[in-house]
Design an enzyme around this catalytic site. Structure first.
Site, mmCIF file in Angstrom:
data_model
loop_
_atom_site.group_PDB
_atom_site.id
_atom_site.type_symbol
_atom_site.label_atom_id
_atom_site.label_comp_id
_atom_site.label_asym_id
_atom_site.label_seq_id
_atom_site.Cartn_x
_atom_site.Cartn_y
_atom_site.Cartn_z
ATOM 1 N N ASN A 8 0.695 -1.386 0.111
ATOM 2 C CA ASN A 8 -0.078 -0.081 0.103
ATOM 3 C C ASN A 8 1.054 1.393 -0.185
ATOM 4 O O ASN A 8 1.544 1.514 1.071
ATOM 5 C CB ASN A 8 -1.238 -0.031 1.323
ATOM 6 N N LYS A 10 0.033 4.173 -0.240
ATOM 7 C CA LYS A 10 -0.628 5.538 0.379
ATOM 8 C C LYS A 10 -0.417 6.722 -0.590
ATOM 9 O O LYS A 10 -0.578 6.767 -1.772
ATOM 10 C CB LYS A 10 0.017 5.796 1.971
ATOM 11 N N HIS A 97 -9.685 0.879 5.038
ATOM 12 C CA HIS A 97 -8.384 1.176 5.763
ATOM 13 C C HIS A 97 -8.333 1.925 6.774
ATOM 14 O O HIS A 97 -9.133 2.788 6.741
ATOM 15 C CB HIS A 97 -7.261 1.792 4.448
ATOM 16 N N GLU A 99 -6.777 4.300 7.746
ATOM 17 C CA GLU A 99 -6.717 5.818 7.504
ATOM 18 C C GLU A 99 -8.091 6.490 7.210
ATOM 19 O O GLU A 99 -8.289 7.589 7.254
ATOM 20 C CB GLU A 99 -5.266 6.102 6.824
ATOM 21 N N GLU A 170 -5.507 -5.428 10.654
ATOM 22 C CA GLU A 170 -4.475 -4.403 10.762
ATOM 23 C C GLU A 170 -4.773 -3.527 12.158
ATOM 24 O O GLU A 170 -5.397 -2.550 12.198
ATOM 25 C CB GLU A 170 -4.668 -3.377 9.956
ATOM 26 N N GLY A 176 2.132 1.956 10.854
ATOM 27 C CA GLY A 176 3.105 3.076 10.710
ATOM 28 C C GLY A 176 3.838 3.466 12.034
ATOM 29 O O GLY A 176 4.188 4.376 11.921
ATOM 30 N N SER A 215 3.341 -2.436 10.547
ATOM 31 C CA SER A 215 4.817 -2.623 10.592
ATOM 32 C C SER A 215 5.384 -3.793 10.386
ATOM 33 O O SER A 215 6.250 -4.037 10.791
ATOM 34 C CB SER A 215 5.019 -2.230 12.004
HETATM 35 C C1 PEP Z 1 -0.593 -0.009 6.088
HETATM 36 O O1 PEP Z 1 -0.785 1.113 5.451
HETATM 37 O O2 PEP Z 1 -1.800 -0.685 5.886
HETATM 38 C C2 PEP Z 1 0.084 -0.419 7.035
HETATM 39 C C3 PEP Z 1 0.108 -1.630 7.380
HETATM 40 O O3 PEP Z 1 1.357 0.625 7.208
HETATM 41 P P1 PEP Z 1 2.730 -0.212 7.875
HETATM 42 O O4 PEP Z 1 3.186 -1.264 7.232
HETATM 43 O O5 PEP Z 1 3.516 1.196 7.497
HETATM 44 O O6 PEP Z 1 2.464 -0.028 9.024
#
Ligand code: PEP
Length: 252
Positions: A8, A10, A97, A99, A170, A176, A215
């Site tokens: 992803n 973003k 997601h 975000e 997630e 992040g 992460s």
């Molecule tokens: C994501 O954007 O779905 C995500 C898991 O980000 P990160 O790997 O940076 O934690």
């Protein structure tokens, strides 16, 4: 069942940057991609075309959209439809997601409309779910996941092709932040997701892939993808560079 290894991107990368990263990714892991893996690249909308060109000719490298609006077309300024994503070469799209939920204020009901509409229009859809840290501290992880799954999947026909539906677990506190969920936390949450999928879809619930996201890095990917009920990963930060994401894709 093929593990779905998703990047992803973003709100990062111009079209040319996306082309270069996608092309490098194919060069680094195209030839050695294990039979049980698929790779999904999810760039910003403006980079779908160029990223798609870099992936072309590699059937196990797929393209996805980060979001869509649950209408065919119309006066929805700033939005994009499933048909437009399909037209741009996408096979998949994300819905819900964290975000989108926590920065843009998307509700469970809106996420549910998206999942059902996207599937109906021909996209495969990744429904993202996950608890916030205060919900984990309050012992509410399974309740939160159940509500997000029930509302997120409410409009999905019970006989949906399970291969076209993916759930990404997630935990919001791990996205992040560099803070990855521990193996036991992942196994517990994925077990809860699987139980709910089985309740909703019967035996077909075994065939819905459940990704972990939060992460994921080259040095923790191998452990994570071998945990029970982990059928792939959804990666943000560590997917932005092809050398890093290719090590996740090939992790064993
Ligand atoms: C994501 O954007 O779905 C995500 C898991 O980000 P990160 O790997 O940076 O934690």
């Amino acid at each position: 069942m093929k593990k779905l290894m998703a990047a992803n991107w973003k709100m990062y990368k111009t079209a040319e940057e996306a082309f270069d990263t996608a092309a490098e990714l194919v060069a680094l892991c195209g030839a050695s991609l294990p039979d049980d893996r698929e790779v999904l690249v999810i760039p910003p909308f403006t980079a779908l075309g160029r990223a798609g060109q870099a992936l072309a000719g590699n059937p196990r490298f797929l393209l996805g959209g980060q979001n869509f609006y649950p209408e065919e077309q119309g006066a929805f300024t700033g939005e994009i439809s499933p048909a437009m994503l399909l037209d741009a070469g996408c096979a998949f799209a994300l819905a819900g997601h964290s975000e989108r939920r926590h920065v843009m204020g998307e509700t469970d009901e809106m996420v549910g409309r998206k999942v059902a509409f996207g599937l109906e229009k021909g996209l495969s859809v990744i429904l993202c779910v996950g608890e916030r840290i205060e919900e984990r501290r309050a012992g509410q992880v399974e309740d939160v996941l159940r509500v997000q799954l029930d509302k997120g999947l409410a409009g999905v026909p019970r006989d949906v092709d399970p291969v076209r539906l993916v759930v990404a677990y997630e935990p919001v506190w791990a996205i992040g932040t560099g803070e990855v969920a521990g193996p036991e936390e992942i196994v517990q949450a994925h077990g809860a997701v699987r139980r709910e999928l089985l309740r909703l879809f019967g035996e077909a619930g075994h065939e819905v892939r459940v990704q972990y996201g939060g992460s994921v890095k080259p040095d923790n990917a191998a452990e994570i993808i071998h945990l029970d009920n982990v059928d792939g990963v959804l990666v943000g930060g560590a997917s932005l560079r092809a050398d890093s994401f290719s090590r996740i894709v090939l992790a064993d």
